[in-house]
Write an enzyme that holds these catalytic residues in place. Structure first.
Site, PDB file in Angstrom:
ATOM      1  CB  VAL A  69       2.676  -5.597   8.863  1.00 13.19           C
ATOM      2  CG1 VAL A  69       3.220  -6.949   8.506  1.00 13.19           C
ATOM      3  CG2 VAL A  69       2.871  -5.349  10.277  1.00 13.19           C
TER       4      VAL A  69
ATOM      5  CE1 TYR B 284      -1.676  -9.073  -5.181  1.00 12.24           C
ATOM      6  CE2 TYR B 284      -2.490 -10.091  -3.346  1.00 12.24           C
ATOM      7  CZ  TYR B 284      -1.570 -10.079  -4.352  1.00 12.24           C
ATOM      8  OH  TYR B 284      -0.316 -10.380  -3.985  1.00 12.24           O
TER       9      TYR B 284
HETATM   10  P1  NAD Z   1       6.588  -6.040  -5.674  1.00 14.14           P
HETATM   11  O1  NAD Z   1       5.514  -4.796  -5.963  1.00 14.14           O
HETATM   12  O2  NAD Z   1       7.906  -5.683  -5.084  1.00 14.14           O
HETATM   13  O3  NAD Z   1       6.813  -6.548  -7.278  1.00 14.14           O
HETATM   14  C1  NAD Z   1       5.952  -6.579  -8.207  1.00 14.14           C
HETATM   15  C2  NAD Z   1       6.687  -6.105  -9.530  1.00 14.14           C
HETATM   16  O4  NAD Z   1       5.718  -6.417 -10.539  1.00 14.14           O
HETATM   17  C3  NAD Z   1       7.190  -4.870  -9.485  1.00 14.14           C
HETATM   18  O5  NAD Z   1       8.647  -4.708 -10.014  1.00 14.14           O
HETATM   19  C4  NAD Z   1       6.391  -3.980 -10.592  1.00 14.14           C
HETATM   20  O6  NAD Z   1       6.928  -2.878 -10.956  1.00 14.14           O
HETATM   21  C5  NAD Z   1       6.094  -5.067 -11.418  1.00 14.14           C
HETATM   22  N1  NAD Z   1       4.736  -4.753 -12.039  1.00 14.14           N
HETATM   23  C6  NAD Z   1       3.368  -4.464 -11.668  1.00 14.14           C
HETATM   24  N2  NAD Z   1       2.473  -4.409 -12.586  1.00 14.14           N
HETATM   25  C7  NAD Z   1       3.138  -4.540 -13.727  1.00 14.14           C
HETATM   26  C8  NAD Z   1       2.708  -4.629 -15.148  1.00 14.14           C
HETATM   27  N3  NAD Z   1       1.497  -4.316 -15.268  1.00 14.14           N
HETATM   28  N4  NAD Z   1       3.780  -4.980 -16.016  1.00 14.14           N
HETATM   29  C9  NAD Z   1       4.945  -5.314 -15.529  1.00 14.14           C
HETATM   30  N5  NAD Z   1       5.573  -5.409 -14.317  1.00 14.14           N
HETATM   31  C10 NAD Z   1       4.482  -5.121 -13.313  1.00 14.14           C
HETATM   32  O7  NAD Z   1       6.005  -7.055  -5.074  1.00 14.14           O
HETATM   33  P2  NAD Z   1       6.675  -8.675  -4.683  1.00 14.14           P
HETATM   34  O8  NAD Z   1       6.439  -8.698  -2.927  1.00 14.14           O
HETATM   35  O9  NAD Z   1       7.882  -8.766  -5.027  1.00 14.14           O
HETATM   36  O10 NAD Z   1       5.415  -9.743  -5.194  1.00 14.14           O
HETATM   37  C11 NAD Z   1       5.880 -10.412  -6.408  1.00 14.14           C
HETATM   38  C12 NAD Z   1       4.896 -11.298  -6.673  1.00 14.14           C
HETATM   39  O11 NAD Z   1       4.654 -12.258  -5.619  1.00 14.14           O
HETATM   40  C13 NAD Z   1       3.677 -10.564  -6.918  1.00 14.14           C
HETATM   41  O12 NAD Z   1       2.803 -11.137  -7.994  1.00 14.14           O
HETATM   42  C14 NAD Z   1       2.861 -10.725  -5.771  1.00 14.14           C
HETATM   43  O13 NAD Z   1       1.209 -10.672  -6.151  1.00 14.14           O
HETATM   44  C15 NAD Z   1       3.334 -12.119  -5.256  1.00 14.14           C
HETATM   45  N6  NAD Z   1       3.071 -12.307  -4.013  1.00 14.14           N
HETATM   46  C16 NAD Z   1       4.086 -11.690  -2.954  1.00 14.14           C
HETATM   47  C17 NAD Z   1       3.623 -11.740  -1.694  1.00 14.14           C
HETATM   48  C18 NAD Z   1       4.417 -11.197  -0.634  1.00 14.14           C
HETATM   49  O14 NAD Z   1       4.379 -11.308   0.594  1.00 14.14           O
HETATM   50  N7  NAD Z   1       5.729 -10.455  -1.023  1.00 14.14           N
HETATM   51  C19 NAD Z   1       2.581 -12.593  -1.026  1.00 14.14           C
HETATM   52  C20 NAD Z   1       2.065 -13.324  -2.142  1.00 14.14           C
HETATM   53  C21 NAD Z   1       1.981 -13.110  -3.580  1.00 14.14           C
HETATM   54  N1  UDP Z   2      -0.786  -4.049   9.697  1.00 18.99           N
HETATM   55  C1  UDP Z   2      -0.493  -3.354  10.530  1.00 18.99           C
HETATM   56  N2  UDP Z   2       0.228  -2.176  10.735  1.00 18.99           N
HETATM   57  C2  UDP Z   2       0.815  -1.700   9.610  1.00 18.99           C
HETATM   58  C3  UDP Z   2       0.712  -2.493   8.411  1.00 18.99           C
HETATM   59  C4  UDP Z   2      -0.137  -3.496   8.350  1.00 18.99           C
HETATM   60  O1  UDP Z   2      -0.927  -3.529  11.770  1.00 18.99           O
HETATM   61  O2  UDP Z   2       1.577  -0.605   9.612  1.00 18.99           O
HETATM   62  C5  UDP Z   2      -1.124  -5.319   9.631  1.00 18.99           C
HETATM   63  C6  UDP Z   2      -2.539  -5.344   8.589  1.00 18.99           C
HETATM   64  O3  UDP Z   2      -3.538  -4.705   9.102  1.00 18.99           O
HETATM   65  C7  UDP Z   2      -2.606  -6.897   8.243  1.00 18.99           C
HETATM   66  C8  UDP Z   2      -1.260  -7.192   8.646  1.00 18.99           C
HETATM   67  O4  UDP Z   2      -0.547  -6.290   9.328  1.00 18.99           O
HETATM   68  O5  UDP Z   2      -3.352  -7.312   9.469  1.00 18.99           O
HETATM   69  C9  UDP Z   2      -0.507  -7.674   7.384  1.00 18.99           C
HETATM   70  O6  UDP Z   2      -0.466  -6.557   6.433  1.00 18.99           O
HETATM   71  P1  UDP Z   2       0.217  -6.563   5.097  1.00 18.99           P
HETATM   72  O7  UDP Z   2      -0.321  -5.224   4.274  1.00 18.99           O
HETATM   73  O8  UDP Z   2       1.760  -6.713   5.443  1.00 18.99           O
HETATM   74  O9  UDP Z   2      -0.187  -7.910   4.432  1.00 18.99           O
HETATM   75  P2  UDP Z   2      -1.637  -8.773   4.102  1.00 18.99           P
HETATM   76  O10 UDP Z   2      -2.592  -7.866   4.939  1.00 18.99           O
HETATM   77  O11 UDP Z   2      -1.585  -8.459   2.713  1.00 18.99           O
HETATM   78  O12 UDP Z   2      -1.334  -9.833   4.583  1.00 18.99           O
END
Ligand code: NAD
Ligand code: UDP
Length: 316
Positions: free
Chosen positions: A185, A143
């Site tokens: 989380v 990732y």
């Molecule tokens: P999510 O998993 O809900 O959404 C991702 C979407 O992408 C899904 O609908 C999935 O089906 C689609 N997808 C995955 N692989 C694909 C592919 N090969 N072709 C077409 N579609 C595909 O996640 P999200 O939280 O909505 O995240 C959206 C974007 O934001 C992602 O790129 C993620 O990396 C980025 N992002 C999210 C967070 C967060 O906290 N939610 C933080 C940092 C970055």
């Molecule tokens: N985490 C936790 N309990 C859970 C899921 C996640 O304590 O049930 C912790 C995890 O180890 C991390 C933080 O929560 O330190 C955020 O995790 P998440 O997977 O939401 O996001 P990311 O680690 O990608 O920031």
């Protein structure tokens, strides 16, 4: 404008599609439904400016659009580690395909990057200038490194081919339409609390994250896409600087659900970042943006969503 949202049926993508339609745009939502669901965008089907396309971004596609938001990529650790090779392909080949489209049709393109490019950060809070501390060979690398290469591609297409690019580094975002079992989380804690189960804290719970509510995030990325300014092609952090330990988050979830919270400690996953908090001065200066929804308020709305949705597991 005609706007393509890849990953549009996911958590953030569905909120973005909704906002862009409300602003009068045509929206093409493209998704392979790996972690997204038709149910997330079903309420948009009646809108004649909305189209849903089942497609995988690792395969080329020809579309004519004015703007591209590239969100396609699984975001939860359990999802992106399910098929790590596919995660890298999605970030790298998907980015190349979308940049190829942007170049061909002269569309502006925004890449959803992540605070994970900072890895387990050694400076705190994280500024965009920080190059990060990422393990290139660990379980999170598919990732983190995939997203880092995607940023490289964005900058190289910009410098080499003059593609009009925007990079947003998204910090932990939460809200309605997260999947109840995606392992992140906030969804884990809220669903566990509502079911009367113990909250699973990984490690001692002293690690921190900064949680941004979905509507604030969407507002920030739309502003970034539509801003023209010196240096706008460089990455911009979007997140809420309110920083919480996982122990504090568990307390907040207790308050938001009104439930008595029990805690169960589980092992800390490998390479789990110890601290994370965005410096958002760049977003404030360039976009006039800052988050409006504090954690307690956003959690209340998220709790209401899960209260209504858990058990129904809308998988259609
Ligand atoms: P999510 O998993 O809900 O959404 C991702 C979407 O992408 C899904 O609908 C999935 O089906 C689609 N997808 C995955 N692989 C694909 C592919 N090969 N072709 C077409 N579609 C595909 O996640 P999200 O939280 O909505 O995240 C959206 C974007 O934001 C992602 O790129 C993620 O990396 C980025 N992002 C999210 C967070 C967060 O906290 N939610 C933080 C940092 C970055
Ligand atoms: N985490 C936790 N309990 C859970 C899921 C996640 O304590 O049930 C912790 C995890 O180890 C991390 C933080 O929560 O330190 C955020 O995790 P998440 O997977 O939401 O996001 P990311 O680690 O990608 O920031």
């Amino acid at each position: 404008m005609r706007i393509l949202v890849t990953g549009g049926a996911g958590f953030i993508g569905s909120h973005l599609c909704e906002r862009l339609l409300n602003e009068g745009n045509e929206v093409i939502c493209l998704d392979n439904f790996f972690t997204g669901r038709k149910a997330n965008v079903a309420h948009l089907f009646d809108n004649r400016r909305f189209e849903l396309v089942r497609h995988d971004v690792t395969e080329p596609i020809l579309l004519e659009v004015d703007q591209i938001y590239n969100l396609a990529c699984p975001a939860s650790p359990i999802h992106y580690q399910f098929n790590p090779v596919k995660t890298v392909k999605t970030s790298v080949m998907g980015m190349i395909n979308m940049l190829g489209m942007a170049k061909r049709v002269k569309a502006r393109i925004l890449q959803a990057s992540t605070s994970e490019v900072y890895g387990d950060p050694l400076i705190h809070p994280q500024t965009e200038e920080y190059w990060g501390n990422v393990n290139p060979i660990g379980p999170r690398s598919c990732y983190d490194e995939g997203k880092r290469v995607a940023e490289t591609l964005m900058m190289d297409y910009h410098r080499q081919n003059d593609v009009d690019t925007r990079i947003v580094r998204i910090f932990n975002t939460y809200g309605e339409r997260m999947m109840e079992d995606d392992g992140r989380v906030v969804s884990n804690f809220v669903v566990q609390a509502l079911r009367g189960e113990p909250l699973t804290i990984y490690g001692d719970g002293s690690q921190t994250r900064s949680f941004c509510y979905a509507s604030d995030l969407v507002d920030g990325i739309i502003r970034l896409m539509n801003t023209e300014a010196e240096g706008i092609h460089l990455p911009v952090n979007i997140g809420n600087p309110g920083e919480f330990t996982m122990n504090e988050l568990a307390d907040e979830v207790g308050k938001a659900t009104g439930k008595q919270i029990e805690i169960k400690h589980l092992p800390l996953p490998q390479d789990d970042p110890k601290q994370r908090k965005p410096n958002i001065e760049r977003a404030q200066k360039l976009l006039g943006w800052e988050p409006k929804v504090p954690l307690a308020e956003g959690l209340k709305k998220t709790v209401e969503y899960f209260r209504a949705s858990i058990g129904n597991s809308a998988s259609a």
